[in-house]
Each structure stands twice: as structure tokens, then as C-alpha cells.
Design a protein around this motif. Structure first.
Motif, PDB file in Angstrom:
ATOM      1  N   TRP A   5      85.425  47.203  42.479  1.00  0.00           N
ATOM      2  CA  TRP A   5      85.359  48.653  42.642  1.00  0.00           C
ATOM      3  C   TRP A   5      86.251  49.191  43.763  1.00  0.00           C
ATOM      4  CZ3 TRP A   5      80.856  46.327  40.727  1.00  0.00           C
ATOM      5  CH2 TRP A   5      80.329  46.910  39.570  1.00  0.00           C
ATOM      6  N   VAL A   6      86.794  50.377  43.507  1.00  0.00           N
ATOM      7  CA  VAL A   6      87.445  51.202  44.520  1.00  0.00           C
ATOM      8  C   VAL A   6      86.505  52.367  44.795  1.00  0.00           C
ATOM      9  CG1 VAL A   6      89.432  52.649  45.093  1.00  0.00           C
ATOM     10  CG2 VAL A   6      89.747  50.568  43.710  1.00  0.00           C
ATOM     11  N   GLY A   7      86.158  52.576  46.051  1.00  0.00           N
ATOM     12  CA  GLY A   7      85.206  53.629  46.383  1.00  0.00           C
ATOM     13  C   GLY A   7      85.860  54.989  46.541  1.00  0.00           C
ATOM     14  N   ASN A   8      85.041  56.024  46.418  1.00  0.00           N
ATOM     15  CA  ASN A   8      85.557  57.382  46.618  1.00  0.00           C
ATOM     16  C   ASN A   8      86.063  57.592  48.039  1.00  0.00           C
ATOM     17  OD1 ASN A   8      85.347  58.513  44.076  1.00  0.00           O
ATOM     18  ND2 ASN A   8      83.232  59.182  44.363  1.00  0.00           N
ATOM     19  N   ASN A  58      77.507  54.092  46.574  1.00  0.00           N
ATOM     20  CA  ASN A  58      77.802  52.916  47.407  1.00  0.00           C
ATOM     21  C   ASN A  58      79.182  52.339  47.105  1.00  0.00           C
ATOM     22  OD1 ASN A  58      75.293  53.076  48.703  1.00  0.00           O
ATOM     23  ND2 ASN A  58      74.313  51.891  47.088  1.00  0.00           N
ATOM     24  N   GLU A  59      80.135  53.243  46.922  1.00  0.00           N
ATOM     25  CA  GLU A  59      81.550  52.914  46.691  1.00  0.00           C
ATOM     26  C   GLU A  59      81.808  52.246  45.340  1.00  0.00           C
ATOM     27  OE1 GLU A  59      83.322  54.424  48.696  1.00  0.00           O
ATOM     28  OE2 GLU A  59      81.976  54.664  50.387  1.00  0.00           O
ATOM     29  N   HIS A  67      98.287  36.703  64.189  1.00  0.00           N
ATOM     30  CA  HIS A  67      97.316  37.784  64.023  1.00  0.00           C
ATOM     31  C   HIS A  67      96.515  37.495  62.753  1.00  0.00           C
ATOM     32  CE1 HIS A  67      99.165  40.442  67.101  1.00  0.00           C
ATOM     33  NE2 HIS A  67     100.245  39.733  66.777  1.00  0.00           N
ATOM     34  N   PHE A  68      95.312  38.023  62.700  1.00  0.00           N
ATOM     35  CA  PHE A  68      94.405  37.684  61.607  1.00  0.00           C
ATOM     36  C   PHE A  68      94.014  38.932  60.816  1.00  0.00           C
ATOM     37  CE2 PHE A  68      94.108  34.350  64.724  1.00  0.00           C
ATOM     38  CZ  PHE A  68      94.102  33.196  63.952  1.00  0.00           C
ATOM     39  N   ALA A  69      93.785  38.723  59.520  1.00  0.00           N
ATOM     40  CA  ALA A  69      93.391  39.805  58.617  1.00  0.00           C
ATOM     41  C   ALA A  69      92.490  39.220  57.534  1.00  0.00           C
ATOM     42  CB  ALA A  69      94.627  40.459  58.001  1.00  0.00           C
ATOM     43  N   GLY A  70      91.961  40.094  56.685  1.00  0.00           N
ATOM     44  CA  GLY A  70      91.095  39.656  55.592  1.00  0.00           C
ATOM     45  C   GLY A  70      89.827  40.481  55.539  1.00  0.00           C
ATOM     46  N   GLU A  71      89.180  40.521  54.378  1.00  0.00           N
ATOM     47  CA  GLU A  71      88.000  41.372  54.216  1.00  0.00           C
ATOM     48  C   GLU A  71      86.881  41.002  55.176  1.00  0.00           C
ATOM     49  OE1 GLU A  71      84.841  40.453  52.936  1.00  0.00           O
ATOM     50  OE2 GLU A  71      85.418  38.372  52.655  1.00  0.00           O
ATOM     51  N   HIS A  72      86.866  39.754  55.670  1.00  0.00           N
ATOM     52  CA  HIS A  72      85.823  39.352  56.610  1.00  0.00           C
ATOM     53  C   HIS A  72      85.958  40.073  57.947  1.00  0.00           C
ATOM     54  CE1 HIS A  72      89.240  36.698  57.347  1.00  0.00           C
ATOM     55  NE2 HIS A  72      88.751  36.377  58.529  1.00  0.00           N
ATOM     56  N   LEU A  73      87.117  40.671  58.210  1.00  0.00           N
ATOM     57  CA  LEU A  73      87.336  41.412  59.453  1.00  0.00           C
ATOM     58  C   LEU A  73      87.236  42.918  59.257  1.00  0.00           C
ATOM     59  CD1 LEU A  73      90.358  39.384  60.877  1.00  0.00           C
ATOM     60  CD2 LEU A  73      87.915  39.029  61.244  1.00  0.00           C
ATOM     61  N   ALA A  74      86.933  43.359  58.043  1.00  0.00           N
ATOM     62  CA  ALA A  74      86.872  44.788  57.742  1.00  0.00           C
ATOM     63  C   ALA A  74      85.565  45.383  58.250  1.00  0.00           C
ATOM     64  CB  ALA A  74      86.999  45.012  56.237  1.00  0.00           C
ATOM     65  N   ASP A  75      85.509  46.719  58.235  1.00  0.00           N
ATOM     66  CA  ASP A  75      84.267  47.367  58.659  1.00  0.00           C
ATOM     67  C   ASP A  75      83.155  47.154  57.635  1.00  0.00           C
ATOM     68  OD1 ASP A  75      86.027  48.854  57.144  1.00  0.00           O
ATOM     69  OD2 ASP A  75      85.328  50.792  57.858  1.00  0.00           O
ATOM     70  N   TRP A  76      83.515  47.023  56.351  1.00  0.00           N
ATOM     71  CA  TRP A  76      82.559  46.624  55.320  1.00  0.00           C
ATOM     72  C   TRP A  76      83.129  45.416  54.601  1.00  0.00           C
ATOM     73  CZ3 TRP A  76      82.221  52.034  52.598  1.00  0.00           C
ATOM     74  CH2 TRP A  76      81.604  52.956  53.464  1.00  0.00           C
ATOM     75  N   GLN A  77      82.265  44.467  54.285  1.00  0.00           N
ATOM     76  CA  GLN A  77      82.732  43.272  53.580  1.00  0.00           C
ATOM     77  C   GLN A  77      82.684  43.495  52.061  1.00  0.00           C
ATOM     78  OE1 GLN A  77      81.256  42.906  56.824  1.00  0.00           O
ATOM     79  NE2 GLN A  77      83.461  42.611  57.008  1.00  0.00           N
ATOM     80  N   GLY A  78      83.536  42.727  51.361  1.00  0.00           N
ATOM     81  CA  GLY A  78      83.462  42.706  49.912  1.00  0.00           C
ATOM     82  C   GLY A  78      84.241  43.792  49.200  1.00  0.00           C
ATOM     83  N   PHE A  79      85.046  44.580  49.932  1.00  0.00           N
ATOM     84  CA  PHE A  79      85.802  45.645  49.290  1.00  0.00           C
ATOM     85  C   PHE A  79      87.297  45.417  49.448  1.00  0.00           C
ATOM     86  CE2 PHE A  79      81.789  48.022  49.975  1.00  0.00           C
ATOM     87  CZ  PHE A  79      81.573  48.446  48.665  1.00  0.00           C
ATOM     88  N   MET A  80      88.051  45.790  48.422  1.00  0.00           N
ATOM     89  CA  MET A  80      89.503  45.692  48.472  1.00  0.00           C
ATOM     90  C   MET A  80      90.071  46.581  49.573  1.00  0.00           C
ATOM     91  SD  MET A  80      90.321  45.537  44.363  1.00  0.00           S
ATOM     92  CE  MET A  80      89.176  46.853  43.916  1.00  0.00           C
ATOM     93  N   GLU A  81      89.454  47.721  49.786  1.00  0.00           N
ATOM     94  CA  GLU A  81      89.890  48.636  50.838  1.00  0.00           C
ATOM     95  C   GLU A  81      89.911  47.936  52.199  1.00  0.00           C
ATOM     96  OE1 GLU A  81      90.564  52.651  52.680  1.00  0.00           O
ATOM     97  OE2 GLU A  81      90.954  51.741  50.721  1.00  0.00           O
ATOM     98  N   GLY A  82      88.871  47.167  52.486  1.00  0.00           N
ATOM     99  CA  GLY A  82      88.796  46.482  53.767  1.00  0.00           C
ATOM    100  C   GLY A  82      89.900  45.462  53.936  1.00  0.00           C
ATOM    101  N   ALA A  83      90.222  44.746  52.861  1.00  0.00           N
ATOM    102  CA  ALA A  83      91.306  43.767  52.922  1.00  0.00           C
ATOM    103  C   ALA A  83      92.626  44.460  53.245  1.00  0.00           C
ATOM    104  CB  ALA A  83      91.403  43.015  51.597  1.00  0.00           C
ATOM    105  N   VAL A  84      92.902  45.558  52.543  1.00  0.00           N
ATOM    106  CA  VAL A  84      94.141  46.297  52.771  1.00  0.00           C
ATOM    107  C   VAL A  84      94.195  46.833  54.201  1.00  0.00           C
ATOM    108  CG1 VAL A  84      95.380  48.413  52.163  1.00  0.00           C
ATOM    109  CG2 VAL A  84      94.544  46.898  50.362  1.00  0.00           C
ATOM    110  N   ASN A  85      93.105  47.433  54.669  1.00  0.00           N
ATOM    111  CA  ASN A  85      93.065  47.979  56.024  1.00  0.00           C
ATOM    112  C   ASN A  85      93.400  46.927  57.073  1.00  0.00           C
ATOM    113  OD1 ASN A  85      90.196  50.157  55.361  1.00  0.00           O
ATOM    114  ND2 ASN A  85      92.371  50.556  55.142  1.00  0.00           N
ATOM    115  N   THR A  86      92.771  45.758  56.964  1.00  0.00           N
ATOM    116  CA  THR A  86      92.991  44.729  57.986  1.00  0.00           C
ATOM    117  C   THR A  86      94.400  44.161  57.920  1.00  0.00           C
ATOM    118  OG1 THR A  86      92.147  42.922  56.587  1.00  0.00           O
ATOM    119  CG2 THR A  86      90.543  44.097  57.968  1.00  0.00           C
ATOM    120  N   GLY A  87      94.957  44.047  56.720  1.00  0.00           N
ATOM    121  CA  GLY A  87      96.325  43.566  56.597  1.00  0.00           C
ATOM    122  C   GLY A  87      97.313  44.521  57.245  1.00  0.00           C
TER     123      GLY A  87
END
Length: 450
Positions: A89-92, A210-211, A422-442
């Protein structure tokens, strides 16, 4: 209201300043060829490489899998139907994902669903079941109150689990059991395993669904492919597993196939299980190694069933049940055709049971679970596809799960740069399990280098 993202940034300001100061001797100047190695071609690594490429950097992307996308894994089940075996899912509120899709002319389709319920053998259609009035009132109060929590309150919430938080606030019996069923699908494990802060923050800050709002037409992996094209496929090396990283004098990355690469900086965006398999010279700090070894990832199994007709009738159909096949959703919503796909989505121990079952056994369980509302659907089954993230060779899980006393303790250690990496990945995002978080951290990791 201070969001979790803002809180993370505030908490990390001091440490980030010290880290950047410590790494000044290795910062890029005009005298250096601006080369960055991105480890991982999931959305985090691709987003980082794309941002760097746009800024004039030379990028090399190293990926263990034979495809781009990582845990975004679109799968065609017929010539016209595509399902997601990974990120769904992509959230609103996922503004960066939407911007990237618009920039690459990728159409976003509505993917919101209306939840039916099977509980103790009784079927209730969407809109015909509710929580108790007392719990609905209390829940609204808790969500409204989140914006008034102090930093100390939030850290206190991280000291116990989501189940305990709900119980302490009066959730009980049927309400509690249904919350367990629904919420565990969000976190990938029982609500007894997830931090109360991680859970409350996600629900308080997310969209109404919930996105679970949108999907990319043609498959979410389309975005990974578009990013790869923009980066340049010649710069993305598949089936290159990083085994050693040497930062003692210069930055050198060694792969299992014998190839080596040199750069000025590294962005490492792979899951912690894969990260733990790399030999680091010099060794990672004990705090980071400890966090890598402690963080768990959710066990999620997706069992997709292609049916000859969409007997569930409603395009926006999903269903939660208290059976082993716990959650079902229409995975081909908005895709034309008579045939359709329901995915049976299971978590934790239930996921392991489904993953180890044969197609026949899983079909039998699914048929039995759905019988109260749809009768015998056995003759309509045409094909089955299964993917279990709990034994994925690279991630050993679908996405990161921050448990009790982990969010404020592990995440800063995992995010902290190390020498030139430097490190990135959804595990470092503000919410886990979303593509948005992966992109943000990258993109944030790339910005630290730029």
C-alpha cells in the motif's frame, strides 16, 4: 502535535552533529571522484542512488537478488492480473511516494478496502459490526490525547507492549480479541510483541484507513524499475552479495563473486539480517552490532488464490477472521477481468503454519474459513501462489518490528553513520513496513552525503 518523525529528528540532532564532525576528514571535495556505493536495490537504496545521480554523483548499486525492488515484489498471476507478494500500500499521507509516481507517470489506483468479520463462526458484512460503544469512545480519547503526550510519556509507553496498553485502558473481551486480529496484521506479529509507543504513534498519525489507500497500476515494483532506469541499469549490479567492507584506509567493498569496488562513501540500505552477515573492517561499534542482532522482523505469509470468478462481489472486499487464515483481501481490486485474487495474509505463528502447508492443505483451510459467508468455493480455485517472508534468505522477515523498550534504544544505534557508511531502510523509518519509509530514509542518507 509533534509527530513521530519530528520527534526522531529532534532526538537525533545532537548525535548527528557529532557524527558529521567526526567524519569531516572523509567528506567529499572537488579533488575526489564523487563515487558512492549503494548496497541494496530495494526502494531505499534506489531512492538514495537516484538522488545522488541527480546531484552529479557516480553511483554503484550492489544487489543480492536477481531483480530490483527488494521487499517490493510484484507478481503477475495471469497476463492481465498482478498481485503484490511484498509491499502492498501507498498511504494518502505518503507524499514522497506520490511525488515519485507522478514524476514517473505511474498511475495510483484506489486500494481502500471495507472489512468484513468472521468471529466465533459468525459472519458480519462490512458496516454491520462494531466495537462496543464504550471502547469506541475510549479509543477516540486515546487518539486525541496522543498529541498532548510529552517526550517522557512517549518513552514510558515504549516500556511495555500494545496488548498491555489496550488492557490498561479498558479494552476487553470481544473488543480486545478483534483489536488483536486487526492490529497484528499491521505489525506482523501478536500485539503482545510490539511496543505500545510504536503502535499508538502509527495509529494516531496515519490516515483514516491506516495508510491502506493506494497502489501503483501495473504493480508497485514499477516504481523500482523506473528508478533503476533513471539511475542507469549499467550502474545496478544484480546478484552481487556484499561480504566485506573495508574502511580502514580507503572504502572498499568486496562481493561474494570475487568482485571489489571502491568509493568515497557507502549507503547501506539492506535489512539487519543481511547486514549482520557482512564483515566490517574496522568492526562496527558494539552498540550498533547489538541493535542489529536484537531487532526482529515480522513473520508474514501471503497465500494468493486465483479464483475463476470474483464471488465476493465487492471490489473493496477484505475480511478479518479468528481462524488460522486470519486476514483476506481482494488483491486485484481495480484490475479488469472475470477472474480475481484473494490473498490470505497470516502473521507470526500462523504464518509459519501456512508457509509449511501444501497448497491442498491451505486451500482446505481457506475454504473452511470462508464457508460461513460464501459456501463451497472449492470449484472456483484455479491457481495458488505462496510467499513466506519469515524465511526470506536476505531479510528473514517482512519488515522491522520494534518490541518493548526498543524504539528509543535500538533505532538511534541502527541509524548512526559509521565512518564513511550511512544507513537507510524501512527499519529506520518513522513507521515500519511502508514503501514511503524506505524512500524517505534512502533520500535522507543521500542528503547527508550531498
Amino acid at each position: 502535535m509533534i509527530t513521530r518523525r519530528q520527534f526522531i529528528k529532534q532526538a537525533g540532532m545532537t548525535g548527528a552533529g557529532l557524527l558529521l564532525t567526526a567524519s569531516l576528514p572523509g567528506r567529499l571535495t572537488a579533488a575526489f571522484s564523487k563515487t558512492v556505493i549503494c548496497i541494496g536495490a530495494g526502494l531505499a537504496g534506489l531512492a538514495a542512488a537516484y538522488k545522488l545521480k541527480q546531484a552529479g554523483y557516480k553511483v554503484i548499486v550492489l544487489e543480492s537478488r536477481n531483480r530490483v525492488g527488494g521487499r517490493v515484489f510484484s507478481h503477475p498471476v495471469t497476463d492481465s492480473l498482478v498481485i503484490e507478494l511484498g509491499g502492498e500500500w501507498v498511504g494518502n499521507s505518503h507524499s514522497r511516494m506520490q511525488e515519485l509516481c507522478n514524476g514517473f507517470d505511474l498511475e495510483l489506483l484506489n486500494n481502500q478496502l471495507d472489512t468484513h468479520l468472521i468471529y466465533k463462526g459468525n459472519y458480519s458484512p462490512a458496516g454491520k459490526w462494531e466495537y462496543s460503544e464504550s471502547w469506541k469512545k475510549k479509543w477516540n480519547e486515546l487518539i486525541a490525547g496522543y498529541g498532548h503526550l510529552s517526550d517522557a510519556d512517549k518513552q514510558q509507553l515504549d516500556q511495555y507492549d500494545w496488548w498491555r496498553y489496550l488492557v490498561n485502558n479498558g479494552c476487553q473481551e470481544r473488543d480486545l480479541e478483534i483489536r488483536e486480529l486487526l492490529d497484528s496484521t499491521d505489525f506482523g506479529e501478536s500485539i503482545r510483541h510490539v511496543s505500545a509507543f510504536a503502535a499508538l504513534a502509527e495509529y494516531a498519525e496515519s490516515s483514516e484507513k491506516n495508510e491502506m489507500d493506494l497502489k501503483i497500476k501495473g504493480g508497485n515494483q514499477m516504481l523500482a524499475k523506473k528508478l533503476a532506469d533513471a539511475i542507469g541499469r549499467e550502474n545496478i549490479l544484480l546478484q552481487h552479495t556484499v561480504t566485506r567492507i573495508d574502511q580502514k584506509e580507503k572504502v572498499t567493498v568486496f562481493c561474494g563473486n570475487g568482485k571489489t569496488f571502491s568509493a568515497n562513501k557507502i549507503i547501506c540500505s539492506i535489512p539487519t539480517f543481511a547486514l549482520s552477515k557482512i564483515q566490517w573492517l574496522p568492526e562496527l561499534p558494539p552498540e550498533k552490532t547489538g541493535a542489529i542482532n536484537e531487532l526482529q522482523y515480522a513473520r508474514i505469509n501471503k497465500h494468493a488464490v486465483v479464483f475463476k470468478e470474483r464471488f465476493w462481489k465487492e471490489e473493496a472486499f477484505d475480511l478479518i477472521s479468528d481462524e488460522t487464515p486470519q486476514y483476506f483481501y481482494h488483491a486485484t481490486k481495480g484490475q479488469p477481468g472475470t477472474e480475481g485474487v484473494l490473498i490470505s495474509y497470516t502473521i507470526g505463528d500462523k504464518a509459519a503454519v501456512m508457509a509449511n502447508g501444501t497448497n491442498a492443505a491451505n486451500a482446505s483451510a481457506i475454504i473452511q474459513t470462508l464457508a460461513p459467508c460464501f459456501g463451497d468455493i472449492q470449484p472456483l480455485i484455479r491457481q495458488q501462489v505462496n510467499y513466506y517472508w519469515g524465511t526470506d534468505a536476505i531479510s528473514q522477515g517482512a519488515y522491522a518490528l520494534f518490541g518493548i523498550n526498543q524504539w528509543f534504544r535500538l533505532r538511534p544505534a541502527l541509524a548512526e553513520p559509521f565512518l564513511h557508511t550511512h544507513f537507510a531502510g524501512e527499519h529506520l523509518a518513522d513507521w515500519q513496513g511502508f514503501m514511503e519509509g524506505a524512500v524517505n530514509t534512502g533520500e535522507e542518507a543521500a542528503q547527508q552525503i550531498i
